[in-house]
Design a protein around this motif. Structure first.
Motif, short mmCIF file in Angstrom:
data_model
loop_
_atom_site.label_atom_id
_atom_site.label_comp_id
_atom_site.label_asym_id
_atom_site.label_seq_id
_atom_site.Cartn_x
_atom_site.Cartn_y
_atom_site.Cartn_z
N LYS A 144 1.58 -3.72 8.46
CA LYS A 144 2.53 -2.87 8.53
C LYS A 144 2.88 -2.20 7.21
N LYS A 145 2.77 -2.94 6.15
CA LYS A 145 2.93 -2.35 4.61
C LYS A 145 1.79 -2.79 3.62
N TYR A 146 1.49 -1.92 3.05
CA TYR A 146 0.44 -2.26 2.03
C TYR A 146 0.34 -1.30 0.81
N HIS A 147 -0.39 -1.65 -0.17
CA HIS A 147 -0.52 -1.08 -1.34
C HIS A 147 -1.92 -0.25 -1.29
N VAL A 148 -2.32 0.75 -1.72
CA VAL A 148 -3.42 1.62 -1.76
C VAL A 148 -3.84 1.86 -3.20
N MET A 149 -5.26 1.75 -3.08
CA MET A 149 -5.88 2.02 -4.56
C MET A 149 -7.14 3.05 -4.25
N GLY A 150 -7.09 4.01 -4.64
CA GLY A 150 -8.10 4.90 -4.62
C GLY A 150 -9.00 5.32 -5.99
N THR A 151 -10.06 5.55 -5.82
CA THR A 151 -10.90 5.95 -7.05
C THR A 151 -11.39 7.12 -6.75
N SER A 152 -11.39 8.08 -7.62
CA SER A 152 -12.07 9.70 -7.56
C SER A 152 -11.59 10.27 -6.06
N TYR A 153 -12.71 10.58 -5.19
CA TYR A 153 -12.20 11.19 -3.90
C TYR A 153 -11.15 10.24 -3.08
N GLY A 154 -11.33 9.19 -3.32
CA GLY A 154 -10.46 8.03 -2.63
C GLY A 154 -9.11 8.30 -3.07
N GLY A 155 -8.69 8.78 -4.28
CA GLY A 155 -7.37 8.93 -4.65
C GLY A 155 -7.01 10.00 -4.14
N PHE A 156 -7.65 11.29 -3.76
CA PHE A 156 -7.04 12.04 -2.87
C PHE A 156 -6.91 11.62 -1.64
N VAL A 157 -7.41 10.77 -0.97
CA VAL A 157 -6.89 10.34 0.21
C VAL A 157 -5.62 9.32 0.12
N ALA A 158 -5.74 8.56 -0.77
CA ALA A 158 -4.53 7.61 -1.16
C ALA A 158 -3.20 8.58 -1.37
N TYR A 159 -3.16 9.77 -2.00
CA TYR A 159 -2.17 10.62 -2.29
C TYR A 159 -1.66 11.07 -0.90
N HIS A 160 -2.46 11.58 0.09
CA HIS A 160 -2.30 12.00 1.29
C HIS A 160 -1.58 10.82 2.03
N MET A 161 -2.03 9.61 1.95
CA MET A 161 -1.41 8.59 2.67
C MET A 161 -0.12 8.23 2.30
N ALA A 162 0.26 8.23 0.92
CA ALA A 162 1.45 7.98 0.46
C ALA A 162 2.39 9.07 0.96
N LYS A 163 1.96 10.40 1.21
CA LYS A 163 2.71 11.39 1.68
C LYS A 163 3.10 11.36 3.13
N LEU A 164 2.13 10.97 3.89
CA LEU A 164 2.16 10.93 5.53
C LEU A 164 2.97 9.66 5.71
N TRP A 165 2.78 8.68 4.86
CA TRP A 165 3.53 7.42 5.50
C TRP A 165 4.18 6.64 4.19
N PRO A 166 5.50 7.20 3.70
CA PRO A 166 6.10 6.43 2.64
C PRO A 166 6.79 5.31 2.99
N GLU A 167 7.11 5.01 4.25
CA GLU A 167 7.64 3.86 4.64
C GLU A 167 6.55 2.64 4.80
N LYS A 168 5.45 2.91 4.64
CA LYS A 168 4.41 2.04 5.01
C LYS A 168 3.58 1.59 3.43
N VAL A 169 3.24 2.84 2.91
CA VAL A 169 2.44 2.52 1.64
C VAL A 169 3.76 2.17 0.27
N GLU A 170 3.32 1.18 -0.23
CA GLU A 170 4.04 0.41 -1.26
C GLU A 170 3.93 1.00 -2.61
N LYS A 171 2.91 0.34 -3.45
CA LYS A 171 2.51 0.82 -4.71
C LYS A 171 1.26 1.52 -4.43
#
Length: 273
Positions: free
Chosen positions: A121-148
């Motif tokens: 239900k809740k999680y931290h996300v760490m993305g490197t390089s291209y994965g950072g772009f994906v992490a950005y969009h995850m934080a934007k889409l699900w701010p209630e789920k993505v913590e740090k």
């Protein structure tokens, strides 16, 4: 030519699988919808008890080989402290799809569906390089789920001029020649740019309204996304961010100096908001 059974790649692959397995992770395939199947390394749900509840950490890899090859040291380090999830992004490793989508948003949606299927239900996300772009969009889409959020060596604030400068540094015409090498020469170019020791743009920025805490980690000698982009990104996000620069590393500080990288990220994730 050496016999195939002496090849380094399959032998190292066996070593990596053992490292993930001894970290308490198992190789799993999850159908997130009728079109897409995600392969990942994750805790075995049959072996978890209520006493083993830990925060969840999703690791998103960059261009190149599968996640197993990029996050080995982090999987080993963070598994005692977090439930670690290490997926292959779609089109990488063993993750497959019938969809014709090819965007970072599609990757983010796929990762979000994956975590939902896993009932995280809740999680931290760490993305490197291209994965950072994906992490950005995850934080934007699900701010209630993505913590740090941890952004490592990822120019999510990249502009067209930055893209052109990258092509000039690499002396190629297309970004694909750098990020998806098909020849030994292209692979050497990627390695030269990504490692200091020899051995779709994001047009909008709503970080300030999207996520509570962001850690930016960068190598001081990064030639893919130069250090100036880290400072620009820190300024764009504002007071909610912290920038950590790892000296004498380039585009993959999590590999080049994994000890310092891991400790920086652990202190950030385990500290108070």
């Amino acid at each position: 030519m050496a016999p195939s059974f002496l090849s380094f790649v399959p032998l190292y692959g066996i070593y990596l699988r053992r490292c993930f397995a001894t970290s308490g992770l198992t190789s799993q395939f999850i159908d997130i919808d009728d079109h897409t199947t995600i392969h990942l390394w994750a805790p075995n749900p049959d072996h978890q008890t209520p006493q083993q509840q830990k925060p969840a950490l999703l690791l998103l890899h960059g261009f190149g080989p599968s996640a197993m090859w990029q996050w080995r040291r982090q999987a080993q380090f963070f598994s005692p402290h977090f439930h670690v999830y290490v997926p292959d992004l779609v089109f990488f490793g063993d993750s497959t799809t019938k969809s014709k989508e090819r965007s970072e948003v599609f990757q983010a949606v796929s990762m979000g569906k994956l975590m939902e299927k896993l009932q995280v239900k809740k999680y931290h996300v760490m993305g490197t390089s291209y994965g950072g772009f994906v992490a950005y969009h995850m934080a934007k889409l699900w701010p209630e789920k993505v913590e740090k959020v941890v952004i490592a060596s990822s120019g999510v604030n990249m502009r067209k001029a930055d893209n052109m400068e990258l092509l000039q540094r690499a002396n190629v015409e297309n970004v694909e020649d750098i990020m998806l090498p098909e020849t030994a020469t292209q692979l050497r170019t990627l390695t030269r740019l990504a490692i200091s020791r020899r051995f779709t743009m994001v047009p909008d920025f709503f970080w300030k309204d999207v996520v509570n805490d962001v850690l930016i980690v960068w190598g001081d000698k990064d030639q893919i996304f130069p250090l100036k982009m880290a400072h620009e990104l820190e300024e764009l996000i504002g007071k909610k961010t912290r920038l950590e620069i790892i000296q004498n590393t380039s585009h993959v500080p999590q590999i080049e100096n994994s000890t310092q990288f891991n400790n920086i990220v652990k202190n950030f994730l385990c500290g108070s908001s």
